[in-house]
Enzyme design. Structure first.
Site, PDB file in Angstrom:
ATOM      1  N   HIS A  69      11.256  -7.228   5.006  1.00 44.31           N
ATOM      2  CA  HIS A  69      11.379  -9.061   5.435  1.00 44.31           C
ATOM      3  C   HIS A  69      12.579  -9.528   5.424  1.00 44.31           C
ATOM      4  O   HIS A  69      13.619  -8.425   4.746  1.00 44.31           O
ATOM      5  CB  HIS A  69       9.676  -9.663   5.011  1.00 44.31           C
ATOM      6  CG  HIS A  69       9.917  -9.987   3.666  1.00 44.31           C
ATOM      7  ND1 HIS A  69       9.348 -11.043   3.160  1.00 44.31           N
ATOM      8  CD2 HIS A  69      10.610  -9.238   2.513  1.00 44.31           C
ATOM      9  CE1 HIS A  69       9.778 -10.769   1.604  1.00 44.31           C
ATOM     10  NE2 HIS A  69      10.322  -9.821   1.391  1.00 44.31           N
TER      11      HIS A  69
ATOM     12  N   CYS B 159      17.733 -11.788  -1.307  1.00 44.37           N
ATOM     13  CA  CYS B 159      16.618 -11.295  -0.352  1.00 44.37           C
ATOM     14  C   CYS B 159      17.261 -11.974   0.790  1.00 44.37           C
ATOM     15  O   CYS B 159      16.132 -12.321   1.823  1.00 44.37           O
ATOM     16  CB  CYS B 159      15.216 -12.086  -1.195  1.00 44.37           C
ATOM     17  SG  CYS B 159      15.007 -12.046  -2.506  1.00 44.37           S
TER      18      CYS B 159
ATOM     19  N   HIS C 110      14.915  -6.259   3.790  1.00 38.78           N
ATOM     20  CA  HIS C 110      14.565  -5.465   2.711  1.00 38.78           C
ATOM     21  C   HIS C 110      13.035  -5.388   3.016  1.00 38.78           C
ATOM     22  O   HIS C 110      12.398  -6.604   3.409  1.00 38.78           O
ATOM     23  CB  HIS C 110      15.461  -6.238   1.005  1.00 38.78           C
ATOM     24  CG  HIS C 110      14.233  -6.762   0.985  1.00 38.78           C
ATOM     25  ND1 HIS C 110      14.602  -8.250   1.324  1.00 38.78           N
ATOM     26  CD2 HIS C 110      13.245  -7.260  -0.010  1.00 38.78           C
ATOM     27  CE1 HIS C 110      14.090  -9.275   0.844  1.00 38.78           C
ATOM     28  NE2 HIS C 110      12.417  -8.363   0.158  1.00 38.78           N
TER      29      HIS C 110
ATOM     30  N   HIS D 240       8.946  -3.695   1.319  1.00 42.40           N
ATOM     31  CA  HIS D 240       7.566  -3.852  -0.426  1.00 42.40           C
ATOM     32  C   HIS D 240       6.587  -2.679  -0.206  1.00 42.40           C
ATOM     33  O   HIS D 240       6.422  -3.183   1.549  1.00 42.40           O
ATOM     34  CB  HIS D 240       8.011  -5.461  -0.732  1.00 42.40           C
ATOM     35  CG  HIS D 240       8.453  -6.103  -0.894  1.00 42.40           C
ATOM     36  ND1 HIS D 240       9.803  -6.370  -2.044  1.00 42.40           N
ATOM     37  CD2 HIS D 240       9.254  -7.556   0.001  1.00 42.40           C
ATOM     38  CE1 HIS D 240      10.341  -7.426  -2.498  1.00 42.40           C
ATOM     39  NE2 HIS D 240       9.503  -8.068  -1.459  1.00 42.40           N
TER      40      HIS D 240
ATOM     41  N   ASP E 155       1.357  -3.191   8.010  1.00 42.21           N
ATOM     42  CA  ASP E 155       1.839  -1.694   7.628  1.00 42.21           C
ATOM     43  C   ASP E 155       2.817  -0.793   8.694  1.00 42.21           C
ATOM     44  O   ASP E 155       2.337  -0.843   9.963  1.00 42.21           O
ATOM     45  CB  ASP E 155       0.880  -0.787   7.545  1.00 42.21           C
ATOM     46  CG  ASP E 155       1.465   0.551   6.599  1.00 42.21           C
ATOM     47  OD1 ASP E 155       1.571   0.611   6.346  1.00 42.21           O
ATOM     48  OD2 ASP E 155       0.705   1.658   7.253  1.00 42.21           O
ATOM     49  N   HIS E 156       4.147  -1.311   8.287  1.00 42.47           N
ATOM     50  CA  HIS E 156       5.559  -0.289   8.667  1.00 42.47           C
ATOM     51  C   HIS E 156       5.891  -1.634  10.273  1.00 42.47           C
ATOM     52  O   HIS E 156       6.174  -1.020  10.805  1.00 42.47           O
ATOM     53  CB  HIS E 156       5.017   1.001   9.220  1.00 42.47           C
ATOM     54  CG  HIS E 156       5.069   1.860   8.297  1.00 42.47           C
ATOM     55  ND1 HIS E 156       4.083   2.133   7.331  1.00 42.47           N
ATOM     56  CD2 HIS E 156       5.882   2.848   8.020  1.00 42.47           C
ATOM     57  CE1 HIS E 156       4.348   2.882   6.540  1.00 42.47           C
ATOM     58  NE2 HIS E 156       5.394   3.635   7.077  1.00 42.47           N
TER      59      HIS E 156
ATOM     60  N   GLU F 175       3.745  -8.238  -4.536  1.00 43.64           N
ATOM     61  CA  GLU F 175       4.906  -8.152  -4.125  1.00 43.64           C
ATOM     62  C   GLU F 175       5.601  -7.191  -4.599  1.00 43.64           C
ATOM     63  O   GLU F 175       5.953  -5.569  -3.486  1.00 43.64           O
ATOM     64  CB  GLU F 175       5.810  -9.333  -3.849  1.00 43.64           C
ATOM     65  CG  GLU F 175       6.872  -8.707  -3.348  1.00 43.64           C
ATOM     66  CD  GLU F 175       7.786 -10.596  -3.011  1.00 43.64           C
ATOM     67  OE1 GLU F 175       8.050 -11.431  -2.579  1.00 43.64           O
ATOM     68  OE2 GLU F 175       8.351 -10.684  -4.402  1.00 43.64           O
TER      69      GLU F 175
HETATM   70 ZN   LIG Z   1      11.308  -8.764  -0.827  1.00 45.56          ZN
END
Ligand SMILES: [Zn+2]
Ligand SMILES: [Zn+2]
Length: 279
Positions: A159, A178, A184, A186, A224-225, A268
């Site tokens: 995100h 960010c 980037h 998580h 996911d992904h 997160e």
């Molecule tokens: Zn983040």
């Protein structure tokens, strides 16, 4: 409430159990427990957290000697459960399901008997983990929805924190790294907690397989992904902070689970954890 402290003692025990009630016949057991039914044991390394509350004694500086709590747990819980077959060796489970919900209620009953825990230590909460990704909690301060069952899931997503309401310079100032244009990612951990009254026959408040199915369909497989900002329509023109993502996940799940959604927690990172609870 000045001078009141809660403390938690953690103990572990390994036990065998099965979804099979000795007092019922094969057909009744298969009807009750479906794919979980087996006349043979499987086992768990259970982790039990016992939380007591009390006033700090002015002379000792303690609520209670935690050694006494530990002794009580050894004498009354570990002696019954550790290295034992729950269905065969604990009489209460000859005729009732050894579900996690029933086990935590049984442990609460044992520890609530007068004289079991040391004087001054009032039992407030229990947490019983059956597997790293499944645990039950019991809150004795509540009069309804006392038991919650929590399942943990994982999804990897990328995100970018960027608010459409702010200028580019303000976004960089607010979100720093960010706000990186290419994003980037998580490995998010998602805890989903449901509550309700356990079915008296199965001892279960929800079918965990059905909880998994709903959470996977509505959240995990969807996110996911993926890139939350680009791939997921519900985040169009929104800032994908974990606060926003948590509320979105709570709202997506709340009307679709087989039991009442009590809480979600979104990790997160190991150090940033967000929680949304039912009112
Ligand atoms: Zn983040
Ligand atoms: Zn089991």
């Amino acid at each position: 409430m000045s001078g009141t402290v809660r403390m938690t003692r953690k103990v572990t025990f390994s036990s065998g159990h099965r979804y099979w009630i000795n007092d019922l016949d094969e057909i009744q057991n298969r009807e009750l427990f479906g794919r979980w039914a087996s006349r043979y044991n499987h086992g768990h390394n259970y982790v039990l957290d016992v939380t007591v509350e009390g006033l700090v004694d002015a002379s000792t500086g303690m609520v209670v000697n935690i050694k006494r709590v530990d002794d009580a747990l050894k004498a009354h819980i570990l002696s019954q459960f550790d290295q034992k077959s729950i269905n065969d060796e604990i009489p209460a489970f000859a005729s009732q399901s050894s579900s996690l919900e029933n086990l935590i209620q049984y442990i609460a009953e044992v520890l609530s008997h007068p004289g079991v825990l040391p004087t001054g230590a009032n039992l407030t909460n229990l947490r019983l983990e059956e597997m790293p990704r499944l645990f039950a909690e019991l809150d004795l301060s509540k009069t309804s929805d006392m038991i919650t069952l929590t399942r943990t899931y994982e999804f990897a997503a990328s995100h970018r924190l960027h608010s459409p309401a702010l200028s580019d310079a303000e976004n960089i100032e607010l979100f720093g790294k960010c706000n990186n244009k290419a994003g980037h990612g998580h490995n998010y951990l998602l805890e989903v907690s449901v509550t309700g009254t356990p079915d008296p026959r199965t001892g279960m408040l929800a079918d965990i397989g059905e909880v998994d199915r709903v959470v996977n369909e509505l959240v995990v497989d969807r996110y996911d992904h993926k890139n939350l900002n680009e791939d997921i329509p519900e985040f169009d023109n929104r800032t994908t902070t974990s606060e926003v993502v948590s509320i979105e996940i709570f709202n997506r799940l709340k009307d679709h689970l087989p039991a009442k959604l009590q809480r979600i927690r979104l990790h997160e990172t190991a150090r940033n954890i967000f929680e949304v609870s039912a009112p």
